[in-house]
Design an enzyme around this catalytic site. Structure first.
Site, PDB file in Angstrom:
ATOM      1  N   ARG A 107      31.430   7.745 112.054  1.00  0.00           N
ATOM      2  CA  ARG A 107      32.710   7.043 111.834  1.00  0.00           C
ATOM      3  C   ARG A 107      33.116   6.452 113.170  1.00  0.00           C
ATOM      4  O   ARG A 107      33.339   7.191 114.128  1.00  0.00           O
ATOM      5  CB  ARG A 107      33.769   8.009 111.308  1.00  0.00           C
ATOM      6  CG  ARG A 107      35.159   7.433 111.365  1.00  0.00           C
ATOM      7  CD  ARG A 107      36.165   8.226 110.586  1.00  0.00           C
ATOM      8  NE  ARG A 107      35.963   8.059 109.156  1.00  0.00           N
ATOM      9  CZ  ARG A 107      36.842   8.435 108.219  1.00  0.00           C
ATOM     10  NH1 ARG A 107      37.967   9.018 108.579  1.00  0.00           N
ATOM     11  NH2 ARG A 107      36.602   8.234 106.956  1.00  0.00           N
ATOM     12  N   HIS A 134      33.811   0.498 104.483  1.00  0.00           N
ATOM     13  CA  HIS A 134      33.785   1.940 104.179  1.00  0.00           C
ATOM     14  C   HIS A 134      32.921   2.138 102.925  1.00  0.00           C
ATOM     15  O   HIS A 134      33.417   2.453 101.851  1.00  0.00           O
ATOM     16  CB  HIS A 134      35.216   2.418 103.943  1.00  0.00           C
ATOM     17  CG  HIS A 134      35.395   3.914 104.008  1.00  0.00           C
ATOM     18  ND1 HIS A 134      34.367   4.791 104.264  1.00  0.00           N
ATOM     19  CD2 HIS A 134      36.511   4.676 103.844  1.00  0.00           C
ATOM     20  CE1 HIS A 134      34.835   6.026 104.256  1.00  0.00           C
ATOM     21  NE2 HIS A 134      36.125   5.988 104.009  1.00  0.00           N
ATOM     22  N   GLN A 137      33.103   5.324 100.679  1.00  0.00           N
ATOM     23  CA  GLN A 137      34.283   5.332  99.829  1.00  0.00           C
ATOM     24  C   GLN A 137      34.027   4.524  98.556  1.00  0.00           C
ATOM     25  O   GLN A 137      34.370   4.949  97.452  1.00  0.00           O
ATOM     26  CB  GLN A 137      35.476   4.749 100.603  1.00  0.00           C
ATOM     27  CG  GLN A 137      36.768   4.740  99.815  1.00  0.00           C
ATOM     28  CD  GLN A 137      37.254   6.142  99.503  1.00  0.00           C
ATOM     29  OE1 GLN A 137      37.386   6.964 100.381  1.00  0.00           O
ATOM     30  NE2 GLN A 137      37.525   6.417  98.233  1.00  0.00           N
ATOM     31  N   ASP A 229      45.719   0.991  99.759  1.00  0.00           N
ATOM     32  CA  ASP A 229      45.370   1.796 100.939  1.00  0.00           C
ATOM     33  C   ASP A 229      46.474   1.577 101.977  1.00  0.00           C
ATOM     34  O   ASP A 229      47.346   0.711 101.795  1.00  0.00           O
ATOM     35  CB  ASP A 229      43.996   1.349 101.483  1.00  0.00           C
ATOM     36  CG  ASP A 229      43.533   2.164 102.692  1.00  0.00           C
ATOM     37  OD1 ASP A 229      44.050   3.286 102.902  1.00  0.00           O
ATOM     38  OD2 ASP A 229      42.662   1.667 103.447  1.00  0.00           O
ATOM     39  N   CYS A 269      42.184   5.447  98.453  1.00  0.00           N
ATOM     40  CA  CYS A 269      41.111   6.185  99.142  1.00  0.00           C
ATOM     41  C   CYS A 269      41.642   7.441  99.829  1.00  0.00           C
ATOM     42  O   CYS A 269      40.883   8.354 100.102  1.00  0.00           O
ATOM     43  CB  CYS A 269      40.429   5.280 100.154  1.00  0.00           C
ATOM     44  SG  CYS A 269      41.563   4.675 101.421  1.00  0.00           S
ATOM     45  N   ARG A 297      34.044  11.858  96.329  1.00  0.00           N
ATOM     46  CA  ARG A 297      33.333  11.624  97.600  1.00  0.00           C
ATOM     47  C   ARG A 297      32.170  12.620  97.728  1.00  0.00           C
ATOM     48  O   ARG A 297      31.077  12.267  98.152  1.00  0.00           O
ATOM     49  CB  ARG A 297      34.296  11.793  98.793  1.00  0.00           C
ATOM     50  CG  ARG A 297      35.369  10.735  98.908  1.00  0.00           C
ATOM     51  CD  ARG A 297      34.811   9.370  99.257  1.00  0.00           C
ATOM     52  NE  ARG A 297      34.062   9.380 100.500  1.00  0.00           N
ATOM     53  CZ  ARG A 297      34.590   9.234 101.725  1.00  0.00           C
ATOM     54  NH1 ARG A 297      35.866   9.018 101.850  1.00  0.00           N
ATOM     55  NH2 ARG A 297      33.818   9.242 102.802  1.00  0.00           N
TER      56      ARG A 297
HETATM   57  N1   CP Z   1      39.096   8.294 102.435  1.00  0.00           N
HETATM   58  C1   CP Z   1      38.652   8.810 103.592  1.00  0.00           C
HETATM   59  O1   CP Z   1      37.665   8.354 104.172  1.00  0.00           O
HETATM   60  O2   CP Z   1      39.368   9.869 104.050  1.00  0.00           O
HETATM   61  P1   CP Z   1      39.209  10.576 105.476  1.00  0.00           P
HETATM   62  O3   CP Z   1      39.711   9.578 106.512  1.00  0.00           O
HETATM   63  O4   CP Z   1      40.059  11.796 105.403  1.00  0.00           O
HETATM   64  O5   CP Z   1      37.756  10.879 105.701  1.00  0.00           O
HETATM   65  N1  NVA Z   2      41.875   1.852 105.994  1.00  0.00           N
HETATM   66  C1  NVA Z   2      41.984   3.225 106.428  1.00  0.00           C
HETATM   67  C2  NVA Z   2      41.059   4.070 105.626  1.00  0.00           C
HETATM   68  C3  NVA Z   2      41.064   5.539 105.973  1.00  0.00           C
HETATM   69  C4  NVA Z   2      40.086   6.316 105.151  1.00  0.00           C
HETATM   70  C5  NVA Z   2      41.685   3.334 107.907  1.00  0.00           C
HETATM   71  O1  NVA Z   2      40.737   2.690 108.385  1.00  0.00           O
HETATM   72  O2  NVA Z   2      42.416   4.036 108.611  1.00  0.00           O
END
Ligand code: CP
Ligand code: NVA
Length: 313
Positions: A107, A134, A137, A229, A269, A297
């Site tokens: 990530r 993502h 997701q 989101d 998400c 997930r």
């Molecule tokens: N939706 C998602 O990726 O959640 P987290 O940021 O908690 O991993």
């Molecule tokens: N769009 C959000 C998604 C988190 C899972 C972010 O990037 O923070």
């Protein structure tokens, strides 16, 4: 002989058949888990390094548990531990890690960084969220829609809010699998042009349509899925004040949901910012599938890991 590895950086790199292959594998593994309380150890003794530059609940825990249920092992490397690209060059991190583990999930802030990891690592690299997209997701989103409607093709999926990383992967999922995708957000916050153009090319193949509708009330007419989101993604904190003034017309609340089909589902998400992009009433209401979606997930990523590590993509 070394088998050529396959990364999972974007749905754009996978054919509709390959995406369905992962989703069907996820359905089987979920069914096995729910019926028997265990999974066949397809990934016995395999290991996954999980590199995080940002916080996470779902991605971290679901990948860790998915590996454990499949007989493998996963461990967390936080921002303080390896200092990706800061303490050590990404190319060096990739080559070192690849000598220890069977796969890397990362990530990152900058999508180019997960691409660079993949370029240098001799093991599969999975994108656990970047500023651009993502894809893990979107697999869980696809699984959730498929479970609920028995299909994805032909659904009207409306993303309300910021054209962010989650919106990009959802749009690509829809465009690849033949769902009609509508984006509804303020001007200046559309999904990136490059992502939109890619989606258009996928839509031509699948019969999907792509639309931008600035009025969220018009956008959700006849919707099967309303998706939202956060208005402020991780890494955009300094824009928070401005964004919190621009986005309120795009809140997913009961009045908005009432304009969609009565059978519509509401997706997010997570993490959700209750009272901002989604109200408590909708999040906890009968049309919300957000917790099923979060739980998926785990199952979607089992499908992905089985395909990448167990059976070949
Ligand atoms: N939706 C998602 O990726 O959640 P987290 O940021 O908690 O991993
Ligand atoms: N769009 C959000 C998604 C988190 C899972 C972010 O990037 O923070």
């Amino acid at each position: 002989m070394m088998v050529k590895k396959r990364d999972f950086l974007a749905l754009a790199d996978y054919t509709p058949e390959e995406i369905w292959g992962i989703l069907h594998r996820a359905v089987e593994l979920k069914d096995e888990w729910q019926r028997t309380g265990r999974n066949t150890p397809l990934l016995k003794d395999q290991s996954l390094a999980m590199v995080f530059q940002k916080p996470s609940l779902r991605t971290r825990v679901s990948f860790e548990m998915a590996m454990q249920h499949l007989g493998g092992y996963a461990f967390y490397l936080g921002p303080q531990e390896i200092g990706l690209g800061k303490r050590e060059a990404i190319s060096d991190v990739a080559r070192v890690l690849a000598g220890y583990v069977d796969a890397i999930m990362a990530r990152v802030f900058d999508h180019a960084h997960v691409e660079e990891l993949a370029r240098w690592a001799e093991v599969p690299v999975i994108n656990g969220l970047s500023d651009y997209n993502h894809p893990c997701q979107a697999l869980a989103d696809g699984l959730t829609m498929y479970e609920h409607f028995g299909r994805i093709q032909g659904l009207k999926v409306v993303f309300v809010g910021d054209g962010n990383n989650v919106a990009v992967s959802l749009m690509h999922l829809c465009a690849k699998l033949g769902a009609h995708f509508v984006f509804s957000g303020p001007e200046g916050y559309d999904p990136p042009r490059k992502a939109w153009e890619l989606a258009q090319a996928f839509a031509q193949e699948s019969g999907a349509t792509l639309t931008i509708e600035r009025d969220p009330y018009k956008a959700v007419e006849d919707a099967d899925v309303i998706y939202t989101d956060t208005w402020v993604s991780m890494g955009q904190e300094e824009e928070a004040e401005k964004r919190l003034q621009i986005f309120p017309p795009y809140q997913v609340n009961a009045a908005l949901v009432a304009r969609a089909k009565p059978t519509a589902i509401v997706m997010h998400c997570l993490p959700a910012h209750r009272g901002y992009e989604i109200t408590d009433e909708v999040m906890d209401g009968p049309q919300s599938v957000v917790f099923q979606q979060a739980h998926n997930r785990l199952h979607a990523q089992k499908g992905l890991l089985a395909v990448l590590l167990g059976e070949g993509a």
